[in-house]
Design an enzyme around this catalytic site. Structure first.
Site, mmCIF file in Angstrom:
data_model
loop_
_atom_site.group_PDB
_atom_site.id
_atom_site.type_symbol
_atom_site.label_atom_id
_atom_site.label_comp_id
_atom_site.label_asym_id
_atom_site.label_seq_id
_atom_site.Cartn_x
_atom_site.Cartn_y
_atom_site.Cartn_z
ATOM 1 N N ASN A 103 49.580 18.209 39.701
ATOM 2 C CA ASN A 103 48.537 17.297 39.994
ATOM 3 C C ASN A 103 47.040 17.081 39.703
ATOM 4 O O ASN A 103 46.723 16.075 39.680
ATOM 5 C CB ASN A 103 48.040 17.310 41.403
ATOM 6 N N GLY A 130 43.166 18.453 47.791
ATOM 7 C CA GLY A 130 43.990 18.273 49.575
ATOM 8 C C GLY A 130 45.527 18.608 48.808
ATOM 9 O O GLY A 130 46.284 19.081 49.598
ATOM 10 N N ASP A 131 45.549 18.662 47.246
ATOM 11 C CA ASP A 131 47.488 18.901 47.196
ATOM 12 C C ASP A 131 46.985 19.251 45.290
ATOM 13 O O ASP A 131 47.835 19.062 44.241
ATOM 14 C CB ASP A 131 48.071 17.438 46.993
ATOM 15 N N LEU A 132 46.635 21.029 45.077
ATOM 16 C CA LEU A 132 45.955 20.826 44.220
ATOM 17 C C LEU A 132 47.169 22.308 43.325
ATOM 18 O O LEU A 132 46.649 23.111 42.321
ATOM 19 C CB LEU A 132 44.359 20.922 44.101
#
Ligand code: ADP
Length: 282
Positions: A194, A188-190
């Site tokens: 991250n 979801g926030d790659l």
């Protein structure tokens, strides 16, 4: 770091903290490495938002998928007005030769965890904004209602820009452009910041904003700030081939993180959003 807070962390961890090292690179919270005789810990905190119980749930769910290494969460808590999370400190090592192939393959395997609806049982956060995960049966409906519209509303309340009519033109085209796939468990926030390299030299995921969504969302995010090496995409496609013309849809998926960035960091991101929208409104 405040002395009283440090004493509190020592009490909770039941160990003396020998040194505290500030870590940079995150966008939302203050982060530190804590050195103790029992090893190192990672702590981050936020004095206004409790982002960490959903972060913990996300890390646990990723761990359960048995794909990527994720840091073990030791605890979450609150001291006076400060929310915090303590987790295993990931000691970096040299990247292994097959790091990117493995990264692509593991992400593809993660994406094979499916649900028949898009969303998640609970809301979480994207950056410092609540991320609404109410379920939808169609990927496009979820993208519009749970991703684009909430961020667009924040943007239009904050800055005097009106992108709504251009977005509406795009929304009409989406059912014909976007693939019909099952919902996949996604990070979801790659973005580049991250993932970490662990002590075995392998990919480790941090800072998840998980939900069951379109797997192209993760692929798109890897391209937002430069992209991962080609080996990553080749390996992903060997394990779980993306639907044809996936490259052409990445900018559309990235409208969501671009809106989030515009809301977090300001107007600079708006021209990027407008350029993408223009391609679909002419
Ligand atoms: P934010 O929540 O503000 O985005 P991050 O989770 O990105 O903060 O963390 C800030 C910094 O700490 C980054 O440089 C990141 O690479 C590093 N970091 C995050 N988690 C760990 C961990 N478990 N072990 C070691 N370093 C970490």
């Amino acid at each position: 770091m405040n002395r009283d807070f440090l004493r509190h962390l020592e009490k909770k961890l039941k160990v003396k903290i020998l040194s505290v090292i500030r870590l940079y690179g995150g966008c939302i919270n203050k982060a530190y490495k804590l050195e103790t005789l029992r090893g190192h810990y990672f702590v981050k905190f936020n004095s206004s938002l409790n982002l960490f119980s959903s972060e913990e749930k996300g890390l646990v769910e990723l761990k359960l998928s048995k794909t990527f290494y994720t840091p073990e969460v030791i605890m979450t808590g609150r001291y006076v007005g400060t929310y915090y999370i303590i987790m295993e400190f990931i000691e970096p090592d040299n990247i292994k030769d097959n790091f990117w192939e493995l990264f692509g393959q593991k992400l593809a395997i993660l994406h094979k965890s499916h649900k028949d609806r898009f969303g998640l049982e609970y809301d979480n956060y994207i950056g410092s904004f609540p991320q609404i995960n109410s379920f939808e049966f169609k990927s496009v409906d979820f993208f519009i209602n749970a991703r684009i519209l909430p961020q667009l509303k924040i943007l239009e309340n904050r800055l005097s820009v009106n992108l709504y009519s251009d977005f509406c033109k795009l929304f009409k085209l989406l059912p014909d452009i976007m693939p019909l796939e099952k919902a996949s468990l996604i990070h979801g926030d790659l973005w580049n910041g991250n993932y970490l390299v662990n002590k075995h030299g392998y990919p480790t995921l941090i800072d998840p904003a998980i939900y069951y969504g379109s797997r192209e969302v993760d692929i798109a995010m890897t391209k937002l700030f430069g992209g991962f090496p080609q080996k990553f995409y080749n390996s992903y496609n060997l394990e779980f081939p993306l639907v044809s013309n996936w490259q052409e849809r990445l900018d559309i998926w990235n409208l969501y993180p671009l809106l989030v960035h515009a809301n977090l960091f300001g107007v600079n991101y708006i021209s990027q959003i407008q350029t993408i929208l223009k391609r679909f409104s002419d």
